[in-house]
Scaffold this motif. Structure first.
Motif, PDB file in Angstrom:
ATOM      1  N   MET A   1       0.808  -1.216   0.000  1.00 42.51           N
ATOM      2  CA  MET A   1       0.000   0.000   0.000  1.00 42.51           C
ATOM      3  C   MET A   1       0.843   1.268   0.000  1.00 42.51           C
ATOM      4  SD  MET A   1      -3.120  -1.393   2.389  1.00 42.51           S
ATOM      5  CE  MET A   1      -3.129   0.108   3.308  1.00 42.51           C
ATOM      6  N   PRO A   2       1.663   1.506   1.019  1.00 43.88           N
ATOM      7  CA  PRO A   2       2.443   2.741   1.002  1.00 43.88           C
ATOM      8  C   PRO A   2       3.713   2.590   0.176  1.00 43.88           C
ATOM      9  CG  PRO A   2       2.878   1.570   3.012  1.00 43.88           C
ATOM     10  CD  PRO A   2       1.871   0.750   2.251  1.00 43.88           C
ATOM     11  N   LYS A   3       4.172   3.658  -0.373  1.00 47.90           N
ATOM     12  CA  LYS A   3       5.443   3.632  -1.074  1.00 47.90           C
ATOM     13  C   LYS A   3       6.564   3.957  -0.099  1.00 47.90           C
ATOM     14  CE  LYS A   3       5.048   8.484  -2.469  1.00 47.90           C
ATOM     15  NZ  LYS A   3       5.002   9.434  -3.585  1.00 47.90           N
ATOM     16  N   LYS A   4       7.776   3.573  -0.455  1.00 47.93           N
ATOM     17  CA  LYS A   4       8.918   3.900   0.397  1.00 47.93           C
ATOM     18  C   LYS A   4       9.205   5.389   0.303  1.00 47.93           C
ATOM     19  CE  LYS A   4      11.283  -0.544   0.510  1.00 47.93           C
ATOM     20  NZ  LYS A   4      12.557  -1.262   0.301  1.00 47.93           N
ATOM     21  N   SER A   5       9.831   5.909   1.331  1.00 48.17           N
ATOM     22  CA  SER A   5      10.118   7.333   1.365  1.00 48.17           C
ATOM     23  C   SER A   5      11.023   7.744   0.217  1.00 48.17           C
ATOM     24  CB  SER A   5      10.794   7.696   2.692  1.00 48.17           C
ATOM     25  OG  SER A   5      11.238   9.030   2.667  1.00 48.17           O
ATOM     26  N   SER A   6      10.643   8.843  -0.428  1.00 47.41           N
ATOM     27  CA  SER A   6      11.473   9.408  -1.500  1.00 47.41           C
ATOM     28  C   SER A   6      12.205  10.646  -1.005  1.00 47.41           C
ATOM     29  CB  SER A   6      10.590   9.767  -2.702  1.00 47.41           C
ATOM     30  OG  SER A   6       9.586  10.703  -2.326  1.00 47.41           O
ATOM     31  N   LEU A   7      12.276  10.799   0.316  1.00 51.96           N
ATOM     32  CA  LEU A   7      12.868  11.980   0.931  1.00 51.96           C
ATOM     33  C   LEU A   7      14.331  12.160   0.518  1.00 51.96           C
ATOM     34  CD1 LEU A   7      11.783  13.992   3.179  1.00 51.96           C
ATOM     35  CD2 LEU A   7      13.224  12.713   4.757  1.00 51.96           C
ATOM     36  N   SER A 213      -0.881  -0.226  11.057  1.00 53.38           N
ATOM     37  CA  SER A 213       0.532   0.146  11.116  1.00 53.38           C
ATOM     38  C   SER A 213       0.716   1.581  10.641  1.00 53.38           C
ATOM     39  CB  SER A 213       1.360  -0.790  10.235  1.00 53.38           C
ATOM     40  OG  SER A 213       1.060  -0.559   8.861  1.00 53.38           O
ATOM     41  N   TYR A 214       1.877   2.146  10.921  1.00 58.47           N
ATOM     42  CA  TYR A 214       2.150   3.501  10.441  1.00 58.47           C
ATOM     43  C   TYR A 214       2.184   3.546   8.921  1.00 58.47           C
ATOM     44  CZ  TYR A 214       3.025   5.480  15.042  1.00 58.47           C
ATOM     45  OH  TYR A 214       2.870   5.940  16.319  1.00 58.47           O
ATOM     46  N   ASP A 215       2.692   2.496   8.295  1.00 55.59           N
ATOM     47  CA  ASP A 215       2.689   2.454   6.838  1.00 55.59           C
ATOM     48  C   ASP A 215       1.265   2.544   6.309  1.00 55.59           C
ATOM     49  OD1 ASP A 215       5.401   2.312   6.543  1.00 55.59           O
ATOM     50  OD2 ASP A 215       5.484   0.151   6.254  1.00 55.59           O
ATOM     51  N   GLU A 216       0.353   1.809   6.948  1.00 51.57           N
ATOM     52  CA  GLU A 216      -1.037   1.823   6.503  1.00 51.57           C
ATOM     53  C   GLU A 216      -1.688   3.188   6.748  1.00 51.57           C
ATOM     54  OE1 GLU A 216      -2.632  -2.725   7.006  1.00 51.57           O
ATOM     55  OE2 GLU A 216      -2.339  -1.566   8.853  1.00 51.57           O
ATOM     56  N   LEU A 217      -1.433   3.755   7.926  1.00 54.15           N
ATOM     57  CA  LEU A 217      -2.028   5.056   8.252  1.00 54.15           C
ATOM     58  C   LEU A 217      -1.467   6.164   7.377  1.00 54.15           C
ATOM     59  CD1 LEU A 217      -2.017   4.676  12.126  1.00 54.15           C
ATOM     60  CD2 LEU A 217      -4.031   4.633  10.638  1.00 54.15           C
ATOM     61  N   GLU A 218      -0.187   6.048   7.040  1.00 50.93           N
ATOM     62  CA  GLU A 218       0.426   7.023   6.131  1.00 50.93           C
ATOM     63  C   GLU A 218      -0.251   6.952   4.769  1.00 50.93           C
ATOM     64  OE1 GLU A 218       4.799   7.483   4.044  1.00 50.93           O
ATOM     65  OE2 GLU A 218       4.716   7.041   6.202  1.00 50.93           O
ATOM     66  N   ILE A 239     -10.883  -0.915   5.648  1.00 47.99           N
ATOM     67  CA  ILE A 239     -10.779  -0.968   7.112  1.00 47.99           C
ATOM     68  C   ILE A 239      -9.778   0.065   7.613  1.00 47.99           C
ATOM     69  CG2 ILE A 239     -10.014  -2.384   9.070  1.00 47.99           C
ATOM     70  CD1 ILE A 239     -11.102  -4.832   7.527  1.00 47.99           C
ATOM     71  N   VAL A 240      -8.615   0.105   6.980  1.00 49.91           N
ATOM     72  CA  VAL A 240      -7.559   1.039   7.394  1.00 49.91           C
ATOM     73  C   VAL A 240      -8.005   2.477   7.200  1.00 49.91           C
ATOM     74  CG1 VAL A 240      -5.257   1.908   6.810  1.00 49.91           C
ATOM     75  CG2 VAL A 240      -5.646  -0.545   7.038  1.00 49.91           C
ATOM     76  N   PHE A 241      -8.632   2.756   6.067  1.00 49.90           N
ATOM     77  CA  PHE A 241      -9.081   4.122   5.794  1.00 49.90           C
ATOM     78  C   PHE A 241     -10.101   4.571   6.838  1.00 49.90           C
ATOM     79  CE2 PHE A 241     -11.334   7.563   3.678  1.00 49.90           C
ATOM     80  CZ  PHE A 241     -10.295   8.268   3.083  1.00 49.90           C
ATOM     81  N   GLU A 242     -11.006   3.679   7.217  1.00 52.55           N
ATOM     82  CA  GLU A 242     -12.013   4.011   8.218  1.00 52.55           C
ATOM     83  C   GLU A 242     -11.388   4.196   9.598  1.00 52.55           C
ATOM     84  OE1 GLU A 242     -14.930   0.925   7.737  1.00 52.55           O
ATOM     85  OE2 GLU A 242     -15.951   1.993   6.097  1.00 52.55           O
ATOM     86  N   ILE A 243     -10.361   3.411   9.915  1.00 48.69           N
ATOM     87  CA  ILE A 243      -9.634   3.592  11.178  1.00 48.69           C
ATOM     88  C   ILE A 243      -8.997   4.976  11.196  1.00 48.69           C
ATOM     89  CG2 ILE A 243      -7.563   2.888  12.465  1.00 48.69           C
ATOM     90  CD1 ILE A 243      -8.202   0.000  11.662  1.00 48.69           C
ATOM     91  N   TYR A 244      -8.350   5.324  10.096  1.00 50.90           N
ATOM     92  CA  TYR A 244      -7.706   6.636  10.005  1.00 50.90           C
ATOM     93  C   TYR A 244      -8.721   7.759  10.184  1.00 50.90           C
ATOM     94  CZ  TYR A 244      -5.596  10.823   8.153  1.00 50.90           C
ATOM     95  OH  TYR A 244      -5.174  12.124   8.019  1.00 50.90           O
ATOM     96  N   LYS A 245      -9.846   7.679   9.473  1.00 53.06           N
ATOM     97  CA  LYS A 245     -10.857   8.733   9.536  1.00 53.06           C
ATOM     98  C   LYS A 245     -11.436   8.863  10.944  1.00 53.06           C
ATOM     99  CE  LYS A 245     -12.557  11.054   7.043  1.00 53.06           C
ATOM    100  NZ  LYS A 245     -12.282  12.512   6.815  1.00 53.06           N
ATOM    101  N   LYS A 246     -11.661   7.738  11.595  1.00 50.56           N
ATOM    102  CA  LYS A 246     -12.214   7.766  12.955  1.00 50.56           C
ATOM    103  C   LYS A 246     -11.250   8.456  13.911  1.00 50.56           C
ATOM    104  CE  LYS A 246     -13.729   4.819  16.769  1.00 50.56           C
ATOM    105  NZ  LYS A 246     -13.929   3.422  17.247  1.00 50.56           N
ATOM    106  N   LEU A 247      -9.978   8.052  13.867  1.00 51.26           N
ATOM    107  CA  LEU A 247      -8.979   8.640  14.762  1.00 51.26           C
ATOM    108  C   LEU A 247      -8.771  10.120  14.460  1.00 51.26           C
ATOM    109  CD1 LEU A 247      -6.381   5.723  14.777  1.00 51.26           C
ATOM    110  CD2 LEU A 247      -7.856   6.417  16.684  1.00 51.26           C
ATOM    111  N   ASN A 248      -8.742  10.462  13.193  1.00 52.28           N
ATOM    112  CA  ASN A 248      -8.561  11.854  12.803  1.00 52.28           C
ATOM    113  C   ASN A 248      -9.704  12.719  13.311  1.00 52.28           C
ATOM    114  OD1 ASN A 248      -9.262  14.064  10.496  1.00 52.28           O
ATOM    115  ND2 ASN A 248      -7.053  13.830  10.706  1.00 52.28           N
ATOM    116  N   THR A 249     -10.910  12.164  13.302  1.00 53.30           N
ATOM    117  CA  THR A 249     -12.092  12.912  13.738  1.00 53.30           C
ATOM    118  C   THR A 249     -12.122  13.099  15.255  1.00 53.30           C
ATOM    119  OG1 THR A 249     -13.394  12.126  11.851  1.00 53.30           O
ATOM    120  CG2 THR A 249     -14.610  12.958  13.757  1.00 53.30           C
ATOM    121  N   ILE A 250     -11.932  12.003  15.992  1.00 50.50           N
ATOM    122  CA  ILE A 250     -12.072  12.096  17.451  1.00 50.50           C
ATOM    123  C   ILE A 250     -10.916  12.847  18.100  1.00 50.50           C
ATOM    124  CG2 ILE A 250     -13.438   9.980  17.560  1.00 50.50           C
ATOM    125  CD1 ILE A 250     -10.997   8.510  18.620  1.00 50.50           C
ATOM    126  N   ASN A 251      -9.792  12.979  17.388  1.00 45.16           N
ATOM    127  CA  ASN A 251      -8.638  13.664  17.961  1.00 45.16           C
ATOM    128  C   ASN A 251      -8.420  15.070  17.421  1.00 45.16           C
ATOM    129  OD1 ASN A 251      -7.761  11.670  19.796  1.00 45.16           O
ATOM    130  ND2 ASN A 251      -6.836  10.493  18.142  1.00 45.16           N
TER     131      ASN A 251
END
Length: 268
Positions: A1-7, A213-218, A239-251
């Motif tokens: 899902m996430p790509k590696k950092s291109s920093l 995971s942080y990779d998933e949330l990123e 599932i991951v997207f909904e977890i992210y949205k829930k946490l982003n909203t309540i916090n």
């Protein structure tokens, strides 16, 4: 899902170090104080601060801390001190303070709420300690939160690890922090360790608490920035997207400015 950092790690490293140094000089302070947890975020932050040439105080603040966290933190501190003459360290064992606090407050009937409140209390005791050392030595408290934690899911304690003077890595995704940590030669023991806030006195990881995971949330954070919504995904991605949205909203209360009740001019 996430790509590696291109920093572009070398350029980013130089940019952050210059930003830290300029900010400290303009604020007319002697340097920085950083709480060392044994995790990658505090290791990277303290290394960035050390590169400024200004005083960098690394503070260990164990509260019933897991031995592995302590050993990783000390390994990093010793390495940092061997590389930079402006780095010093101190330990403030907050376990007795924490236990004394617990003895003076009632327990909630809902055990889970008590555990969470006490976990946040650990973070707030550490914040108080960092500001004590900052005050007596003329230093700034450097935050260790990354972009996913600070602006994505709000995974920090308000007025705990969220109580800082400046945030050098808060515009970096977790994958970027790891890339920068590798460039800075952070100990492998830290780079390989599972991220954990260590606030509950057990072996639960950040992923255990967050549900992803942080990779998933990123990944989810970047997808939301593109305008995507939950129905655009299925399976684990949904599932991951909904977890992210829930946490982003309540916090959101952590991420926004403190609400101020404005008084109408006619009342003044």
């Amino acid at each position: 899902m996430p790509k590696k950092s291109s920093l572009q790690v070398e350029k980013v490293n130089t940019h952050i170090v210059n930003w830290l140094k300029t900010y400290a000089e303009n604020a007319k302070v002697n340097g920085f104080v950083v709480g060392i947890s044994g995790g990658v975020d505090s290791a990277v932050t303290s290394t960035l601060c050390a590169q400024t040439g200004l005083t960098t105080l690394c503070v260990e603040m164990p509260i019933h801390q897991a031995p592995s966290h302590v050993s990783r933190g000390r390994e990093h501190i010793e390495l940092l001190k061997s590389r930079f003459g402006n780095v010093s360290n101190i330990e403030a064992d907050l376990t007795p303070v924490f236990e004394s606090f617990k003895s003076q407050v009632p327990c909630n009937e809902e055990e889970s709420k008590t555990h969470l409140s006490l976990a946040n209390t650990r973070a707030r005791l550490r914040m108080t300690t960092l500001y004590y050392f900052a005050g007596i030595q003329g230093l700034l408290v450097a935050g260790t939160g990354n972009k996913v934690e600070d602006f994505g899911v709000g995974f920090y304690t308000k007025y705990g690890d969220g109580g800082v003077d400046l945030s050098p890595i808060a515009d970096l995704m977790k994958s970027d922090v790891y890339a920068l940590g590798s460039y800075l030669k952070i100990p492998v023991s830290i780079l390989d360790a599972s991220p954990t806030d260590g606030l509950f006195g057990d072996d639960r990881t950040d992923e255990d608490q967050l549900g992803a995971s942080y990779d998933e949330l990123e990944w989810a954070m970047l997808e939301e920035e593109k305008g995507k919504i939950s129905t655009d995904f299925s399976g684990r991605e949904k599932i991951v997207f909904e977890i992210y949205k829930k946490l982003n909203t309540i916090n959101q209360h952590k991420m926004r400015e403190i609400p101020v009740c404005k008084i109408l001019n006619e009342f003044k």
